[in-house]
Design a protein around this motif. Structure first.
Motif, PDB file in Angstrom:
ATOM      1  N   VAL A  62      85.659  30.903  33.638  1.00 37.88           N
ATOM      2  CA  VAL A  62      85.146  30.542  34.565  1.00 37.88           C
ATOM      3  C   VAL A  62      86.160  30.955  36.097  1.00 37.88           C
ATOM      4  O   VAL A  62      85.526  31.396  37.090  1.00 37.88           O
ATOM      5  CB  VAL A  62      85.108  28.890  34.564  1.00 37.88           C
ATOM      6  CG1 VAL A  62      84.751  28.262  35.897  1.00 37.88           C
ATOM      7  CG2 VAL A  62      83.957  28.373  33.595  1.00 37.88           C
ATOM      8  N   ALA A  63      87.345  30.950  35.766  1.00 37.21           N
ATOM      9  CA  ALA A  63      88.284  31.128  36.558  1.00 37.21           C
ATOM     10  C   ALA A  63      88.210  32.861  36.954  1.00 37.21           C
ATOM     11  O   ALA A  63      88.217  32.948  38.355  1.00 37.21           O
ATOM     12  CB  ALA A  63      90.002  30.723  36.285  1.00 37.21           C
ATOM     13  N   LEU A  64      87.753  33.365  35.977  1.00 34.47           N
ATOM     14  CA  LEU A  64      87.657  34.853  36.414  1.00 34.47           C
ATOM     15  C   LEU A  64      86.536  35.035  37.085  1.00 34.47           C
ATOM     16  O   LEU A  64      86.462  35.802  38.398  1.00 34.47           O
ATOM     17  CB  LEU A  64      87.369  35.544  34.972  1.00 34.47           C
ATOM     18  CG  LEU A  64      87.024  37.066  35.226  1.00 34.47           C
ATOM     19  CD1 LEU A  64      88.126  37.796  35.946  1.00 34.47           C
ATOM     20  CD2 LEU A  64      87.048  37.713  33.711  1.00 34.47           C
ATOM     21  N   ALA A  65      85.328  34.058  36.858  1.00 41.43           N
ATOM     22  CA  ALA A  65      83.778  34.267  37.671  1.00 41.43           C
ATOM     23  C   ALA A  65      84.045  33.883  38.973  1.00 41.43           C
ATOM     24  O   ALA A  65      83.811  34.464  39.900  1.00 41.43           O
ATOM     25  CB  ALA A  65      83.146  33.443  36.991  1.00 41.43           C
ATOM     26  N   LEU A  67      90.230  38.451  26.959  1.00 37.45           N
ATOM     27  CA  LEU A  67      90.758  39.903  27.074  1.00 37.45           C
ATOM     28  C   LEU A  67      89.398  40.766  27.142  1.00 37.45           C
ATOM     29  O   LEU A  67      89.441  41.621  27.719  1.00 37.45           O
ATOM     30  CB  LEU A  67      91.801  40.130  25.907  1.00 37.45           C
ATOM     31  CG  LEU A  67      93.150  39.492  25.913  1.00 37.45           C
ATOM     32  CD1 LEU A  67      93.774  39.922  24.860  1.00 37.45           C
ATOM     33  CD2 LEU A  67      93.520  39.648  27.298  1.00 37.45           C
ATOM     34  N   ASP A  68      88.468  40.198  26.320  1.00 36.49           N
ATOM     35  CA  ASP A  68      87.157  40.973  26.332  1.00 36.49           C
ATOM     36  C   ASP A  68      86.612  41.067  27.544  1.00 36.49           C
ATOM     37  O   ASP A  68      86.286  42.106  28.107  1.00 36.49           O
ATOM     38  CB  ASP A  68      86.347  40.091  25.383  1.00 36.49           C
ATOM     39  CG  ASP A  68      86.552  40.682  23.964  1.00 36.49           C
ATOM     40  OD1 ASP A  68      87.308  41.595  23.712  1.00 36.49           O
ATOM     41  OD2 ASP A  68      86.019  39.746  23.069  1.00 36.49           O
ATOM     42  N   ALA A  69      86.600  39.837  28.288  1.00 32.82           N
ATOM     43  CA  ALA A  69      86.139  40.040  29.881  1.00 32.82           C
ATOM     44  C   ALA A  69      86.722  40.623  30.775  1.00 32.82           C
ATOM     45  O   ALA A  69      86.300  41.435  31.447  1.00 32.82           O
ATOM     46  CB  ALA A  69      85.937  38.265  30.325  1.00 32.82           C
ATOM     47  N   GLU A  81      86.046  44.437  29.735  1.00 31.39           N
ATOM     48  CA  GLU A  81      84.847  44.736  30.512  1.00 31.39           C
ATOM     49  C   GLU A  81      85.099  45.076  32.133  1.00 31.39           C
ATOM     50  O   GLU A  81      84.490  46.092  32.464  1.00 31.39           O
ATOM     51  CB  GLU A  81      83.757  43.801  30.380  1.00 31.39           C
ATOM     52  CG  GLU A  81      82.385  44.090  30.564  1.00 31.39           C
ATOM     53  CD  GLU A  81      81.254  43.077  30.545  1.00 31.39           C
ATOM     54  OE1 GLU A  81      81.489  42.240  29.517  1.00 31.39           O
ATOM     55  OE2 GLU A  81      80.467  43.377  31.404  1.00 31.39           O
ATOM     56  N   LEU A  82      85.639  44.110  32.461  1.00 32.20           N
ATOM     57  CA  LEU A  82      85.985  44.230  34.125  1.00 32.20           C
ATOM     58  C   LEU A  82      86.522  45.753  34.314  1.00 32.20           C
ATOM     59  O   LEU A  82      86.302  46.466  35.326  1.00 32.20           O
ATOM     60  CB  LEU A  82      86.961  43.175  34.910  1.00 32.20           C
ATOM     61  CG  LEU A  82      86.984  42.984  35.961  1.00 32.20           C
ATOM     62  CD1 LEU A  82      85.580  42.793  36.818  1.00 32.20           C
ATOM     63  CD2 LEU A  82      87.928  41.824  36.203  1.00 32.20           C
ATOM     64  N   ALA A  83      87.614  46.151  33.511  1.00 37.04           N
ATOM     65  CA  ALA A  83      88.495  47.423  33.579  1.00 37.04           C
ATOM     66  C   ALA A  83      87.742  48.697  33.512  1.00 37.04           C
ATOM     67  O   ALA A  83      87.748  49.277  34.407  1.00 37.04           O
ATOM     68  CB  ALA A  83      89.493  47.221  32.877  1.00 37.04           C
ATOM     69  N   ARG A  84      86.437  48.362  32.695  1.00 40.08           N
ATOM     70  CA  ARG A  84      85.568  49.553  32.356  1.00 40.08           C
ATOM     71  C   ARG A  84      84.699  49.840  33.573  1.00 40.08           C
ATOM     72  O   ARG A  84      84.333  50.920  33.833  1.00 40.08           O
ATOM     73  CB  ARG A  84      84.751  48.948  30.921  1.00 40.08           C
ATOM     74  CG  ARG A  84      84.729  50.058  30.065  1.00 40.08           C
ATOM     75  CD  ARG A  84      84.074  50.039  28.602  1.00 40.08           C
ATOM     76  NE  ARG A  84      83.295  48.431  28.502  1.00 40.08           N
ATOM     77  CZ  ARG A  84      83.832  47.958  27.690  1.00 40.08           C
ATOM     78  NH1 ARG A  84      84.819  48.265  26.867  1.00 40.08           N
ATOM     79  NH2 ARG A  84      83.334  46.685  27.536  1.00 40.08           N
ATOM     80  N   GLU A  85      84.367  48.603  34.271  1.00 37.84           N
ATOM     81  CA  GLU A  85      83.616  48.779  35.315  1.00 37.84           C
ATOM     82  C   GLU A  85      84.276  49.215  36.662  1.00 37.84           C
ATOM     83  O   GLU A  85      83.531  49.605  37.695  1.00 37.84           O
ATOM     84  CB  GLU A  85      82.865  47.417  35.864  1.00 37.84           C
ATOM     85  CG  GLU A  85      81.802  46.979  34.697  1.00 37.84           C
ATOM     86  CD  GLU A  85      81.568  45.573  34.868  1.00 37.84           C
ATOM     87  OE1 GLU A  85      81.945  44.812  35.951  1.00 37.84           O
ATOM     88  OE2 GLU A  85      80.707  45.054  33.962  1.00 37.84           O
ATOM     89  N   GLY A  86      85.597  49.382  36.420  1.00 34.94           N
ATOM     90  CA  GLY A  86      86.251  50.275  37.512  1.00 34.94           C
ATOM     91  C   GLY A  86      86.972  49.406  38.489  1.00 34.94           C
ATOM     92  O   GLY A  86      87.347  49.877  39.652  1.00 34.94           O
ATOM     93  N   MET A  87      87.066  48.259  37.986  1.00 30.54           N
ATOM     94  CA  MET A  87      88.006  47.307  38.916  1.00 30.54           C
ATOM     95  C   MET A  87      89.455  47.634  38.961  1.00 30.54           C
ATOM     96  O   MET A  87      90.122  47.978  37.952  1.00 30.54           O
ATOM     97  CB  MET A  87      87.732  45.832  38.489  1.00 30.54           C
ATOM     98  CG  MET A  87      88.760  44.859  39.141  1.00 30.54           C
ATOM     99  SD  MET A  87      88.068  44.454  40.771  1.00 30.54           S
ATOM    100  CE  MET A  87      86.826  43.589  40.539  1.00 30.54           C
ATOM    101  N   THR A  88      90.076  47.446  40.455  1.00 33.64           N
ATOM    102  CA  THR A  88      91.396  47.831  40.259  1.00 33.64           C
ATOM    103  C   THR A  88      92.039  46.368  39.770  1.00 33.64           C
ATOM    104  O   THR A  88      91.998  45.387  40.213  1.00 33.64           O
ATOM    105  CB  THR A  88      91.941  48.060  41.781  1.00 33.64           C
ATOM    106  OG1 THR A  88      90.788  49.111  42.347  1.00 33.64           O
ATOM    107  CG2 THR A  88      93.041  48.469  41.935  1.00 33.64           C
TER     108      THR A  88
END
Lengths: 253, 223
Positions: free
Chosen positions: A156-159, A187-189, A192-199
């Protein structure tokens, strides 16, 4: 690609922080490019959390200069306008989640977009529901944080951070307060974020994760960056003696 | 001559209609004073924790002065002392409300300070990291949580202030004790009348306790 997109989104130059007699950060030089995933490792008390907390102004520094997405931070916290802009563009996930216990999961996520970005409740709710769905919590939106497990709270904190559509995400030991069986889901979440290109700039003790997602690993020892490079290089053939002994200690277990 | 040591229930009941007119005064002084005291408390409580030193100073002075002097002296000062300064009389009701306000305000300042300071640092940091301004972080994140924690000590202060109004019989305001004294002066039934007066205070403070417990239970959702 234009020239500006490959310019660093974060640039730290000769950043020094003192806390009384303690020299917490020593001449930190760091540049992070858009889309890059940087993992910061080091022993506890080495200054790695302090380093990322300087980037969004949760910690002040005494010398040097930090630039985040074109906004300048100057020493001793005397740059509140820039700071406000930086915080709007930089998301952060904390070790202790720091969800707002008096607000429902949904309200945790919609608060900042409504109050800071001025979104309507409908728009903020739509975004929040999409993000909660993405981190796998969509069915818990009306619950309160205390009714969720640690792993769910951290997602939730990530969202909540992503709802502000940040250009950069900071993670301060996001799995350190979690029970072992819940570390994976967080870590999975992040993966996925890293895969989408987030810095992303991530402080973590999860070496396997660091090796897998990092473009670059930075090792900090007593407030100093003593080694940095691609994960393969830092983990498999560290040059610095401090890095070698740190990795020997943490990878043995 | 016959001396009775018996509690005269009939006399006690007979006193009720004579005491009841005191209740509105007691309630008006306590709740009027507490309402003002609440805002004084928020004001000085927040000043007390200001990052700016010269703003903290008047708050500390206010709190120490009104917490460190008896409320009886405060009300006598306001009712008999201040008129000499102002050049005109102050009516007893105003003096009573003012005394409760400044006295409870000092204690409530400390309640506010404690409540706000009890909220974990991470809450503010999370708010700021999302781009909220310091005042937004306070308004939407810190204050709602702090206020819930303030309810029990605020209830305590409410009960204390209600009882403190009994002292204001000395300035002649027609609250519960005063009504009792007037009635006893003609009936000489001190035992029964003060018993009934005590009972009436108990009913008022008890109702407040129950109301607060309900409020607290409602506020527990999500904690």
């Amino acid at each position: 690609m234009t020239a500006s997109t490959s310019d660093p989104i974060v640039r730290m130059e000769r950043v020094n922080k003192h806390f009384g007699d303690l020299h917490v950060l020593k001449d930190i030089e760091l540049a992070v490019k858009p889309g890059e995933v940087v993992v910061v490792i080091g022993a506890s008390g080495s200054g790695k959390s302090t380093l990322i907390r300087c980037i969004n102004g949760l910690e002040e520094f005494q010398q040097g200069h930090i630039e985040v997405d074109g906004n300048q931070l100057i020493p001793d916290g005397k740059s509140s306008k820039a700071l406000q802009r930086i915080r709007t563009e930089v998301g952060m996930v904390f070790q202790q989640f720091n969800l707002f216990p008096h607000l429902s999961v949904l309200d945790n996520v919609t608060l900042a977009p409504m109050k800071v970005r001025g979104w309507s409740r409908a728009d903020a709710t739509e975004t929040a529901e999409r993000l909660l769905d993405r981190v796998g919590i969509s069915d818990q939106a009306s619950k309160y944080p205390s009714q969720l497990s640690g792993g769910q709270q951290q997602r939730v904190a990530l969202a909540r951070a992503l709802a502000m559509e940040p250009r950069l995400m900071l993670f301060d030991e996001p799995t350190s307060a979690l029970d072992p069986e819940m570390i994976g889901e967080v870590l999975d979440a992040m993966r996925e974020l890293a895969r989408e290109g987030m810095t992303m700039i991530i402080v973590t003790h999860e070496m396997g994760f660091a090796r897998e997602v990092a473009d670059r690993v930075i090792f900090i020892h007593r407030g100093e960056i003593v080694e940095e490079g691609p994960p393969k290089q830092v983990f498999d053939s560290p040059v610095n003696e401090r890095t070698q002994s740190f990795l020997a200690r943490v990878l043995k277990h | 001559m016959e001396v009775t040591f018996q509690f005269d229930w009939a006399a006690a009941f007979r006193s009720i209609p004579h005491l009841l007119p005191g209740i509105p005064w007691t309630l008006l002084i306590s709740f009027g004073g507490l309402a003002i005291g609440f805002f004084i408390g928020i004001f000085f409580g927040l000043l007390r924790i200001s990052p700016i030193r010269w703003l903290r100073w008047p708050a500390i002075l206010y709190i120490e002065v009104f917490r460190g002097t008896p409320i009886l002296v405060q009300v006598l000062f306001i009712f008999y002392g201040l008129p000499q300064l102002l050049g005109g009389p102050i009516n007893a009701l105003t003096a009573g409300i003012a005394a409760i306000a400044v006295n409870s305000g000092a204690y409530i300042s400390e309640v506010v300070r404690g409540g706000v300071q009890s909220i974990e640092r991470g809450q503010r940091e999370a708010g700021l990291s999302l781009g909220l301004s310091r005042s937004q972080a306070f308004r939407y994140i810190i204050w709602p949580q702090a206020f819930r924690r303030m309810i029990p000590p605020l209830g305590n202060q409410g009960i204390i202030s209600i009882k403190d109004t009994s002292l204001f019989s000395v300035i002649g305001v027609g609250e519960l004790v005063r009504q009792g004294q007037i009635y006893i002066a003609t009936t000489f039934t001190a035992l029964e009348v003060y018993f009934m007066v005590a009972l009436m205070y108990l009913v008022i403070t008890w109702s407040l306790s129950i109301a607060l417990r309900m409020l607290e239970r409602k506020g527990l959702v999500g904690q």
